[in-house]
Motif scaffolding. Sequence first.
Motif, PDB file in Angstrom:
ATOM      1  N   GLY A 119       0.809  -1.221   0.000  1.00 36.63           N
ATOM      2  CA  GLY A 119       0.000   0.000   0.000  1.00 36.63           C
ATOM      3  C   GLY A 119       0.833   1.256   0.000  1.00 36.63           C
ATOM      4  N   MET A 120       2.135   1.129  -0.215  1.00 27.96           N
ATOM      5  CA  MET A 120       2.980   2.351  -0.258  1.00 27.96           C
ATOM      6  C   MET A 120       3.696   2.407  -1.602  1.00 27.96           C
ATOM      7  SD  MET A 120       4.592   2.817   3.491  1.00 27.96           S
ATOM      8  CE  MET A 120       4.934   1.116   3.745  1.00 27.96           C
ATOM      9  N   SER A 121       3.129   3.223  -2.509  1.00 29.79           N
ATOM     10  CA  SER A 121       3.711   3.252  -3.858  1.00 29.79           C
ATOM     11  C   SER A 121       4.711   4.391  -4.003  1.00 29.79           C
ATOM     12  CB  SER A 121       2.581   3.409  -4.876  1.00 29.79           C
ATOM     13  OG  SER A 121       1.744   4.490  -4.467  1.00 29.79           O
ATOM     14  N   VAL A 134       7.266   7.408   6.280  1.00 26.89           N
ATOM     15  CA  VAL A 134       7.635   6.468   7.342  1.00 26.89           C
ATOM     16  C   VAL A 134       8.885   5.699   6.893  1.00 26.89           C
ATOM     17  CG1 VAL A 134       6.869   4.396   8.597  1.00 26.89           C
ATOM     18  CG2 VAL A 134       5.211   6.191   8.017  1.00 26.89           C
ATOM     19  N   GLU A 135       9.849   5.559   7.797  1.00 23.82           N
ATOM     20  CA  GLU A 135      11.009   4.722   7.457  1.00 23.82           C
ATOM     21  C   GLU A 135      10.531   3.273   7.413  1.00 23.82           C
ATOM     22  OE1 GLU A 135      14.207   4.812  10.287  1.00 23.82           O
ATOM     23  OE2 GLU A 135      15.332   3.256   9.234  1.00 23.82           O
ATOM     24  N   VAL A 136      10.735   2.637   6.281  1.00 21.69           N
ATOM     25  CA  VAL A 136      10.157   1.288   6.102  1.00 21.69           C
ATOM     26  C   VAL A 136      11.221   0.217   5.909  1.00 21.69           C
ATOM     27  CG1 VAL A 136       7.946   2.109   5.234  1.00 21.69           C
ATOM     28  CG2 VAL A 136       9.844   1.721   3.631  1.00 21.69           C
ATOM     29  N   GLY A 137      12.489   0.562   6.059  1.00 23.72           N
ATOM     30  CA  GLY A 137      13.472  -0.522   5.963  1.00 23.72           C
ATOM     31  C   GLY A 137      14.821  -0.055   5.472  1.00 23.72           C
ATOM     32  N   GLY A 184      15.685  -5.267   3.904  1.00 24.97           N
ATOM     33  CA  GLY A 184      15.124  -5.812   5.140  1.00 24.97           C
ATOM     34  C   GLY A 184      14.202  -4.811   5.826  1.00 24.97           C
ATOM     35  N   LEU A 185      13.283  -5.307   6.584  1.00 24.29           N
ATOM     36  CA  LEU A 185      12.384  -4.503   7.400  1.00 24.29           C
ATOM     37  C   LEU A 185      11.942  -5.381   8.576  1.00 24.29           C
ATOM     38  CD1 LEU A 185       8.866  -4.521   5.845  1.00 24.29           C
ATOM     39  CD2 LEU A 185      10.777  -5.537   4.629  1.00 24.29           C
ATOM     40  N   SER A 186      11.099  -4.822   9.447  1.00 23.51           N
ATOM     41  CA  SER A 186      10.646  -5.651  10.579  1.00 23.51           C
ATOM     42  C   SER A 186       9.193  -6.034  10.363  1.00 23.51           C
ATOM     43  CB  SER A 186      10.796  -4.867  11.887  1.00 23.51           C
ATOM     44  OG  SER A 186       9.790  -3.857  11.965  1.00 23.51           O
ATOM     45  N   LEU A 187       8.715  -6.982  11.128  1.00 25.81           N
ATOM     46  CA  LEU A 187       7.311  -7.395  11.080  1.00 25.81           C
ATOM     47  C   LEU A 187       6.509  -6.584  12.092  1.00 25.81           C
ATOM     48  CD1 LEU A 187       5.778  -9.581   9.497  1.00 25.81           C
ATOM     49  CD2 LEU A 187       6.147 -11.141  11.421  1.00 25.81           C
ATOM     50  N   GLU A 188       7.191  -6.206  13.183  1.00 25.17           N
ATOM     51  CA  GLU A 188       6.483  -5.520  14.273  1.00 25.17           C
ATOM     52  C   GLU A 188       5.993  -4.128  13.852  1.00 25.17           C
ATOM     53  OE1 GLU A 188       9.062  -7.397  14.634  1.00 25.17           O
ATOM     54  OE2 GLU A 188       8.537  -8.803  16.223  1.00 25.17           O
ATOM     55  N   ARG A 189       6.839  -3.388  13.151  1.00 23.29           N
ATOM     56  CA  ARG A 189       6.425  -2.021  12.823  1.00 23.29           C
ATOM     57  C   ARG A 189       5.165  -1.997  11.964  1.00 23.29           C
ATOM     58  NH1 ARG A 189       6.082   1.429  15.067  1.00 23.29           N
ATOM     59  NH2 ARG A 189       6.496   3.166  13.708  1.00 23.29           N
ATOM     60  N   PRO A 190       5.126  -2.726  10.834  1.00 20.22           N
ATOM     61  CA  PRO A 190       3.875  -2.701  10.044  1.00 20.22           C
ATOM     62  C   PRO A 190       2.690  -3.249  10.831  1.00 20.22           C
ATOM     63  CG  PRO A 190       5.464  -4.284   9.130  1.00 20.22           C
ATOM     64  CD  PRO A 190       6.183  -3.490  10.160  1.00 20.22           C
ATOM     65  N   THR A 191       2.936  -4.267  11.678  1.00 17.83           N
ATOM     66  CA  THR A 191       1.822  -4.833  12.447  1.00 17.83           C
ATOM     67  C   THR A 191       1.266  -3.808  13.420  1.00 17.83           C
ATOM     68  OG1 THR A 191       2.853  -7.015  12.298  1.00 17.83           O
ATOM     69  CG2 THR A 191       1.143  -6.735  13.982  1.00 17.83           C
TER      70      THR A 191
END
Length: 495
Positions: free
Chosen positions: A397-399, A428-431, A456-463
């Motif tokens: 959802g972030m184009s 937002v910093e996404v990775g 790489g990115l985390s699972l917690e931040r988007p969740t």
Amino acid sequence: MNTLKLQTLEDAILGFLENYEQIVDSGEFAAQHGFSHDEIMSVIQSLIGSEFVVAQPISRIERWQLTAEGKTYASNGSPEFQLYSAIPSEGISCAELKTKLGDLVFKIGWQQAIKNKWLEMGKAQVSRKVDHVEDNVKAMLLKIDDGEALDQQDLDALKRRKLISPIKWNGYLFNKGPKYARERKKPATDLTRENLSGGTWKSLEFKEYNYSAKGAPVEGGHLHPLLKVKQQFQMIFRQMGFEEMPTNNYVESSFWNFDALFQPQQHPARDSHDTFFLREPCKTRTLPEDYVERVRHIHESGGYGSRGYGYDWKREEANKNLLRTHTTAVSSRMLYALAKKHFEAKKYYSINRVFRNEAVDRTHLAEFHQVEGLICDRGLGLGDLKGVLGDFFSRLGMSKLRFKPAYNPYTEPSMEIFGYHEGLKKWVEVGNSGMFRPEMLLPMGLPDDVSVIAWGLSLERPTMILYGINNIRDLFGHKVDLQLIKSNGICRIGL
Ligand code: FB9
């Protein structure tokens, strides 16, 4: 109230109504039969529900009570009496009187004393107009407090000054209802083996089926929000043709976690303040010795055009076991395995727990779930990385993406990734991302025209963003509210 008491009260009411056709006042009924009115009320409400009784709610003023202001005057005297009593025989100025009584008592007392014609004004003085007054307000308030009755005129006077408030009594006027019977049989709710075999089912009255009643909650398993988001990420990677890497080993050697990635042994991240090293088993058992020597060489002396780091690389450092600090340790294993066999282009991803010995705060714990993707192919460049990141994050959802130059020990160039979040209306910093360095890839034995782009990115931040969770402790760890696990909504982020 126990069942026997309820039954007694119910029997008294239904028995009384059997030969009584008039309207019954619940207060009078309770008093005549020596019952508590509150108990009678709950039985009448139950009989209304089953239509044994029809009832009209009634409300009466049971008695009066003093308000907080009323209590003050009952204790200290009314303001007007206090003001009259504070005036000496020779009179007094208003200013002195206000100082003696305080603003509020002076203001209320003055108005009331003037109204009562207790005062007369001189040039600069106020004096008493009458020799003696009675504090009737205080006397009336004390009567109310003792539960004595007052005439309506006095009650109105005290109500107007908000010195008393009513205590209301609520009851019912009731009588027989359409389904009245001398005895209320508790409607049966189940057709049992006993009443079927005994034939009593024929005379039983069954409770009407309540179709709007909710079923008993079925306790079952519930997926954690992190796992729901993980599944969505897995679906996105599969849609993009990626294979999942095996990430089931939380324990890793420093060699695969750091040395194979060309991360020098002096790097601060390799310190025990940032990494959890294992005490037992403290060191790894086997490493591919020929590869280890190539790694030693690239760190100490360089090679393939690199100067290396020029330090004495220590095997015992590489042997130390730790909890992996990133899933890039798995990526290094997979790329080495790819180099060992006949090379073919690959797209890999991993999503699993990683551990860092760092200060915890509202959004960071000592562990998190890292999401990592990599593409290994001949002739890949930064443009390919930006392109695949655009595809990946647009599926989140972030184009709109922006990239910022960054540094990683194992990638060059490296970029921080920022995405515009339409919901949060902000960037937002996404990775983080980059191209694995030749000093990492070439000692593995990969062909020299092969490059690897990774991010790489985390699972917690988007969740946390997707589920509106502000504190990571509400999402992960021993303080998680199980109700959140049971009640969180579905997660749909893939296309
Ligand atoms: O996840 C992060 N942010 C993020 C990701 C997705 C997202 O989705 C939107 C709702 C739809 C929103 C936010 N971050 C990375 C950025 C920040 O949260 C950052 O403060 C925290 N970072 C972690 C590291 O912290 C110790 C997130 C984690 C992270 C950072 C970098 C990597 C992995 C995880 C990496 C890497 C990498 C680089 C090159 C090659 C291979 C791997």
